[in-house]
Design a protein around this motif. Structure first.
Motif, PDB file in Angstrom:
ATOM      1  N   LYS A   1       0.834  -1.198   0.000  1.00 43.75           N
ATOM      2  CA  LYS A   1       0.000   0.000   0.000  1.00 43.75           C
ATOM      3  C   LYS A   1       0.875   1.257   0.000  1.00 43.75           C
ATOM      4  O   LYS A   1       0.645   2.183  -0.767  1.00 43.75           O
TER       5      LYS A   1
ATOM      6  N   ASP B   1      -1.390  -1.812  -6.660  1.00 46.88           N
ATOM      7  CA  ASP B   1      -2.663  -2.528  -6.595  1.00 46.88           C
ATOM      8  C   ASP B   1      -2.396  -3.982  -6.230  1.00 46.88           C
ATOM      9  O   ASP B   1      -1.302  -4.480  -6.426  1.00 46.88           O
ATOM     10  N   LEU B   2      -3.442  -4.630  -5.742  1.00 51.12           N
ATOM     11  CA  LEU B   2      -3.306  -6.052  -5.411  1.00 51.12           C
ATOM     12  C   LEU B   2      -3.912  -6.894  -6.525  1.00 51.12           C
ATOM     13  O   LEU B   2      -5.126  -6.895  -6.710  1.00 51.12           O
TER      14      LEU B   2
ATOM     15  N   THR C   1      -5.495 -10.204  -8.124  1.00 48.81           N
ATOM     16  CA  THR C   1      -6.417 -11.116  -7.446  1.00 48.81           C
ATOM     17  C   THR C   1      -5.708 -12.259  -6.718  1.00 48.81           C
ATOM     18  O   THR C   1      -6.038 -12.579  -5.575  1.00 48.81           O
TER      19      THR C   1
ATOM     20  N   ALA D   1      -3.929 -11.022  -3.625  1.00 52.16           N
ATOM     21  CA  ALA D   1      -4.923 -10.706  -2.595  1.00 52.16           C
ATOM     22  C   ALA D   1      -5.425 -11.999  -1.937  1.00 52.16           C
ATOM     23  O   ALA D   1      -5.562 -12.089  -0.713  1.00 52.16           O
TER      24      ALA D   1
ATOM     25  N   GLU E   1      -9.668  -4.676   3.806  1.00 54.68           N
ATOM     26  CA  GLU E   1      -9.274  -4.049   2.535  1.00 54.68           C
ATOM     27  C   GLU E   1      -8.956  -5.087   1.466  1.00 54.68           C
ATOM     28  O   GLU E   1      -9.181  -4.868   0.281  1.00 54.68           O
ATOM     29  N   ILE E   2      -8.385  -6.206   1.892  1.00 53.23           N
ATOM     30  CA  ILE E   2      -7.993  -7.242   0.929  1.00 53.23           C
ATOM     31  C   ILE E   2      -9.215  -8.045   0.455  1.00 53.23           C
ATOM     32  O   ILE E   2      -9.309  -8.435  -0.703  1.00 53.23           O
TER      33      ILE E   2
ATOM     34  N   ARG F   1     -10.895  -7.853  -2.899  1.00 50.17           N
ATOM     35  CA  ARG F   1      -9.973  -8.067  -4.028  1.00 50.17           C
ATOM     36  C   ARG F   1      -9.613  -9.541  -4.226  1.00 50.17           C
ATOM     37  O   ARG F   1      -8.983  -9.901  -5.205  1.00 50.17           O
TER      38      ARG F   1
ATOM     39  N   ASP G   1     -10.230 -13.762  -4.589  1.00 52.33           N
ATOM     40  CA  ASP G   1     -11.129 -14.690  -5.264  1.00 52.33           C
ATOM     41  C   ASP G   1     -11.583 -15.725  -4.234  1.00 52.33           C
ATOM     42  O   ASP G   1     -10.840 -16.638  -3.886  1.00 52.33           O
TER      43      ASP G   1
END
Ligand SMILES: [Mn+2]
Length: 353
Positions: free
Chosen positions: A162, A167-168, A170, A173, A201-202, A205, A207
């Motif tokens: 961060k 960006d994370l 998928t 994440a 937050e994760i 994002r 699956d």
């Protein structure tokens, strides 16, 4: 309460500012010319794998540096194997690594002097990021970030990503979410506000279908055989259960069996032992708040080997040189003495098979 679980925990504001403060120093510790090697535990758990994967992403995106994730043992648990397979995380074996080919050596979710990795003691480690208690040798890493007020190293890595403005993806994440979930036992154990905030937050994002397939993996038949053996070998001594499973295919099995046995009614301590190659592996689980599993196992293992852990779960390894059964017997004896149980108690079989 003076339990280790009541120690000070990190807030999200702190986590953000620490990551911002440390990020450039971390990146400055990396040799920009050569690939990096990132070492997990020998038998890496999800937090160790996810944080290594996150560091690999950070080095690639911010420094355009290739890195290899390395472990010195096996990926034992079915869910950990599913994690690396389904997320496409590549891990190399320590035995196949030419150390000279890498400009930066990084330890993740562990540190110099910890017993859960097999790096040669003279290998110059540049970076260590961990949330376990600091070892006496930790300072050998010029960039040392050890913060015990976090429930997982995955959380610390999330804040680094961060701070780096990344960006994370998928899969990353999903890995980090699993890392946090498993190290904090679904946000219940040693969880800080920083862990919770990272988790939230994760979450959107990740699956979740993939995560479900990782957490509930298909299981090979050998696994059930090992459980059968462990059940047959389990002896109850007052409020303690001890199971010596003998030879095992993968050393993670002791932890998995200990997790399986600890819910047993009227039992507060579970110790599972097993042999793999030339070592005796131990895993301890405890239900009692006032007993620190890490301290208990360190007392039991003493000079025989290396131990680690905290709160209600701990593990240890003892190198064997022929005296296999004698060592296991001695460990069991010390364990029962530590719990003030008669060490000559024969024990009551958990099941009769
Ligand atoms: Mn961890």
């Amino acid at each position: 309460m003076a339990t280790p679980e009541a120690e000070r925990r990190a807030t999200p504001a702190e986590a953000n500012s620490e990551a911002q403060r440390l990020l450039e120093k971390l990146l400055d510790s990396v040799d920009p010319e050569r690939p990096a090697a990132i070492y997990t535990h020998d038998h890496p758990d999800p937090d160790s794998i996810a944080s290594a994967y996150a560091l690999q992403h950070l080095l690639s995106k911010r420094l355009e540096i290739d890195s290899v994730i390395v472990h010195g043992g096996t990926i034992g648990r079915a869910s950990n194997r599913a994690m690396v397979e389904l997320l496409g995380i590549r891990l190399e074996s320590l035995r196949r690594i030419d150390f000279d080919g890498y400009g930066t050596h990084c330890l993740i979710d562990t540190q110099p002097g910890a017993g859960n990795h097999s790096l040669p003691p003279d290998l110059p480690v540049s970076i260590a990021i961990d949330h376990h208690p600091r070892s006496d040798e930790a300072d050998r890493a010029p960039f040392l970030d050890v913060r015990t007020e976090y429930g997982s190293t995955s959380t610390m890595m999330f804040y680094y990503l961060k701070a780096a403005g990344l960006d994370l993806p998928t899969k990353l994440a999903t890995a980090l979410l699993f890392g946090i979930k498993s190290d904090t036992r679904e946000l219940e154990r040693e969880t800080s506000e920083a862990d919770l905030h990272a988790y939230l937050e994760i979450f959107p994002r990740a699956d979740l279908t993939l995560l479900n397939r990782i957490e509930k993996p298909r299981i090979p038949r050998e696994y059930f055989k090992a459980f059968h053996t462990a059940l047959g070998a389990s002896l109850i001594h007052a409020r303690a259960l001890v199971s010596d499973v003998g030879e095992m295919e993968n050393p993670d099995l002791v932890a998995e069996l200990a997790d399986f046995l600890i819910p047993l009614d009227r039992v507060d301590h579970v110790l599972v032992m097993g042999r793999h190659e030339d070592r005796l592996y131990l895993s301890l689980r405890t239900r009692q708040e006032q007993d620190d599993a890490g301290r208990t196992i360190a007392r039991v293992v003493g000079e025989l080997g290396t131990a680690g852990g905290h709160g209600r779960m701990a593990g240890a390894q003892i190198r064997l040189d022929g005296e296999e059964d004698g060592t296991a017997r001695e460990v069991k004896r010390r364990f029962l003495e530590a719990l003030e149980v008669d060490p000559d108690d024969e024990g009551e079989p958990l099941v009769r098979v």
